[in-house]
Motif scaffolding. Structure first.
Motif, PDB file in Angstrom:
ATOM      1  N   SER A 158      76.800  31.438  22.775  1.00 11.21           N
ATOM      2  CA  SER A 158      77.252  31.513  21.382  1.00 11.21           C
ATOM      3  C   SER A 158      78.454  32.434  21.240  1.00 11.21           C
ATOM      4  O   SER A 158      79.362  32.173  20.439  1.00 11.21           O
ATOM      5  CB  SER A 158      76.109  31.980  20.469  1.00 11.21           C
ATOM      6  OG  SER A 158      75.821  33.355  20.652  1.00 11.21           O
ATOM      7  N   LYS A 159      78.493  33.499  22.030  1.00  8.13           N
ATOM      8  CA  LYS A 159      79.635  34.412  21.962  1.00  8.13           C
ATOM      9  C   LYS A 159      80.873  33.798  22.619  1.00  8.13           C
ATOM     10  O   LYS A 159      82.004  34.035  22.165  1.00  8.13           O
ATOM     11  CB  LYS A 159      79.282  35.751  22.619  1.00  8.13           C
ATOM     12  CG  LYS A 159      78.196  36.539  21.883  1.00  8.13           C
ATOM     13  CD  LYS A 159      78.607  36.911  20.468  1.00  8.13           C
ATOM     14  CE  LYS A 159      79.628  38.023  20.449  1.00  8.13           C
ATOM     15  NZ  LYS A 159      79.958  38.452  19.052  1.00  8.13           N
ATOM     16  N   ILE A 160      80.676  33.006  23.670  1.00  8.40           N
ATOM     17  CA  ILE A 160      81.798  32.280  24.259  1.00  8.40           C
ATOM     18  C   ILE A 160      82.375  31.315  23.229  1.00  8.40           C
ATOM     19  O   ILE A 160      83.594  31.198  23.062  1.00  8.40           O
ATOM     20  CB  ILE A 160      81.360  31.522  25.527  1.00  8.40           C
ATOM     21  CG1 ILE A 160      81.033  32.511  26.652  1.00  8.40           C
ATOM     22  CG2 ILE A 160      82.455  30.549  25.981  1.00  8.40           C
ATOM     23  CD1 ILE A 160      80.389  31.868  27.872  1.00  8.40           C
ATOM     24  N   GLY A 161      81.470  30.625  22.524  1.00  6.39           N
ATOM     25  CA  GLY A 161      81.921  29.713  21.477  1.00  6.39           C
ATOM     26  C   GLY A 161      82.723  30.420  20.402  1.00  6.39           C
ATOM     27  O   GLY A 161      83.764  29.919  19.945  1.00  6.39           O
ATOM     28  N   ALA A 162      82.259  31.592  20.009  1.00  9.42           N
ATOM     29  CA  ALA A 162      82.979  32.368  18.994  1.00  9.42           C
ATOM     30  C   ALA A 162      84.335  32.817  19.517  1.00  9.42           C
ATOM     31  O   ALA A 162      85.350  32.749  18.810  1.00  9.42           O
ATOM     32  CB  ALA A 162      82.139  33.573  18.572  1.00  9.42           C
TER      33      ALA A 162
END
Length: 336
Positions: A158-162
């Protein structure tokens, strides 16, 4: 290095561990800050709640809300110049249980904050908070910003996506964004889920055995005040060449969980044994075995470097915890 004016500042995730320290540092330095805290029915402001029980500084405005609400954000952010985005779901173990909530908050929530920044005619710097977890287990050390990104947990994915969303908004919509990628921050107010406070808490509570997970993993621990100063250094940089880029913040030193336990035990002068609990370990393919930062890029861009040694930071945390019996009592459930 010359500094840019921060103007009126908006901080998401202000009620959390790092966010509350950032807000306090900003208001102590005279900046005008709006601090967004997660809405709750109790009207609590997390680690900033003390400001509701005493006279709130004239340069601090506390608000409750949710970054998943785009209409709320556009109304709140429109009159600000600098935005620090720290709000996120961060507990890695819970991300295995409820992954959708992590993507909704960390990716879509970040999207909402960026849209609000674009909607405003004033926002001239957007600082997004990433994490060293996006790198996964190190393929080479020290880890530079060119290291591949690896989603080894729903949280890290999810942080990579952000992060990618922020990069895309810089490239395609000219959002004046910078990404800060802290390695393992520790210090006062940190959740008892984190390894350093849980070790200290169990020892201070008189336990003869310490319950831990994987002992061989290594981490690069950075004291919270150093992390806060990295945020501010990027915000104050007048060099627009940093826009659209990611920056590591860490000490450039690593230590295993077993060795951090030995160090804390020695500092507290206690002889304690370790009990390894399987439920405290991550799934095998999800475990991040090694994290070691290379903060050279941040130093070259801003002059920032970590000031606190590991021993100095732990001493600060021990002192704080000894004077916060309420914190110890509230968090004993993590290691009972």
């Amino acid at each position: 290095m010359s500094k840019r004016e921060l103007g009126k500042i908006f901080v998401t995730g202000s009620d959390g561990f790092i966010g509350s320290h950032l807000v306090e540092t900003l208001i102590e330095n005279g900046f005008e800050v709006t601090a967004l805290c997660q809405y709750n029915s109790f009207g609590k402001y997390g680690w900033l709640d003390d400001f509701t029980h005493k006279k709130c500084p004239h340069n601090l405005k506390l608000i409750l809300g949710d970054i998943r609400d785009p209409f709320f954000l556009k109304k709140m952010i429109k009159d600000h110049d600098t935005v620090f985005h720290l709000a996120a779901l961060i507990a890695i173990p819970y991300s295995y249980v409820a992954p959708q909530s992590y993507f909704e908050t960390n990716v879509l929530g970040t999207l909402n904050v960026m849209e609000a920044c674009l909607d405003s005619s004033r926002v001239s710097r957007f600082i997004h908070t990433s994490t060293s977890e996006v790198y996964g287990t190190a393929q080479f050390v020290p880890i530079t910003e060119k290291h591949p990104l690896q989603g080894q947990s729903p949280y890290s994915a999810s942080k990579i996506g952000a992060d990618m969303a922020v990069e895309s908004y810089f490239r395609s919509m000219s959002l004046p964004a910078v990404i800060l990628r802290p390695f393992n921050t520790y210090g006062p107010r940190q959740s008892m889920r984190a390894v350093i406070p849980t070790i200290i808490s169990q020892i201070l509570s008189g336990n003869s055995e310490i319950k831990l997970g994987n002992l061989t993993t290594t981490r690069d621990f950075n004291y919270v005040i150093d992390t806060v100063k990295a945020f501010i250094a990027l915000a104050e940089s007048s060099n627009d060449d940093i826009l659209g880029q990611s920056f590591n913040t860490g000490t450039g030193q690593e230590i295993s969980i077993e060795d951090i336990f030995k160090l804390i035990s020695k500092m507290l002068d206690k002889k304690i044994s370790i009990v390894t609990e399987e439920e405290r370990k991550r799934p095998e393919k999800s475990e991040v075995e090694r994290l070691l930062s290379d903060p050279t890029k941040l130093f070259q861009a801003t002059g920032w470097k970590a000031k606190f040694s590991l021993e100095e930071g732990i001493l600060q945390l021990i002192h704080w915890m000894k004077n916060r019996s309420d914190y110890l009592q509230e968090n004993t459930r993590y290691f009972v």
